[in-house]
Motif scaffolding. Sequence first.
Motif: not given
Length: 326
Positions: A183-184, A219-221, A234-235, A240-243
């Motif tokens: 999920i993002q 978290w990395q952009q 960000f991952w 598994r998800g992203e933000i």
Amino acid sequence: MFELQDAFARKFQYLRLSVTDVCNFKCNYCLPDGYRPDGRKSFLTLDEIRRLTRAFAAMGTSKVRITGGEPSLRKDFTDIIATVAATPGIQKVAMTTNGYRMAKQAADWRRAGLTAINVSVDSLDPRLFHQITGQNRFHEVMAGIDAAFEAGFEQVKVNAVLMRGLNDGDLGRFLAWIKNNPIQLRFIELMQTGEMDELFNRHHVRGALIKEQLLLQGWQQKLRAHNDGPAEVFWHPEYRGEIGLIMPYAKDFCASCNRLRVSSLGKLHLCLFGDHGVDLRDLLAEDNQHAALQRRLRDALADKKATHFLHQGHTGMTPHLASIGG
Ligand code: SAM
């Protein structure tokens, strides 16, 4: 071919198309008293949507997001998806929904050509969800997300507006949720609109604060693609998800603007927080108005401003986002 480009060399490949103002939710930051019907309004018809999308696509638009109001309240919503998806040049058809019809219809929408879904979930606590949205439908919406994955969507984007003293404590719970789910999760910074001074002052949380916390937690952009939406994404290697963070108050937010909006009444809005819309409806009645419609779009773009004026407290004409398609 005219291109959709403004005086600041920004190109607009992304159209956000509102197909109705009507919404059945009563989100406290958007339509707290619910939608008030106005019998005089008639929303864009399927033929008008077809002509509009054709003109945008002919000028370089490749992605359309169908929004509202609640777009899935339209009885012909699946036909709208199919019409937009069948337009030459359109590669991505996305929608933003409150999710209440998703469990039943996600598979139909996908068959019709929908390529991406954003669903709004402001809290993972069913009671708080009810309190914020005015609807006791948390479990239905979550079942809708499952149905979207079953229908073959590889990722679902979830929108949440974090508000101080309401759901900002949910951050940890949201992160745990996306640890194993593709999920993002998109945190949208609360935006001040015409109808809500007090709520904004009480509950606004700066997106930059959330960004600082994420970076501290590893978290990395990611880099942005040309027809991506406004989120900074960000991952994290363990998730598994992203933000995604949508921070309209951030410096330079407008520099990467690639979006135009058309309201459900057929007005072009150059900015969510602009002052007026440019009427397109008189040029949507016949197929042979295609060239004139493109000219109007091109001329309107010459007026697009470099930035919004939210920082100066100027929210424009938008009373709430449901009125022109958030
Ligand atoms: N009915 C659909 C839904 O619920 O997602 C689509 C329309 S809604 C206006 C689109 C998005 O705008 C939702 O994710 C909602 O949370 C967000 N939104 C509405 N008003 C907002 C505001 N004042 N600040 C930030 N986000 C807002």
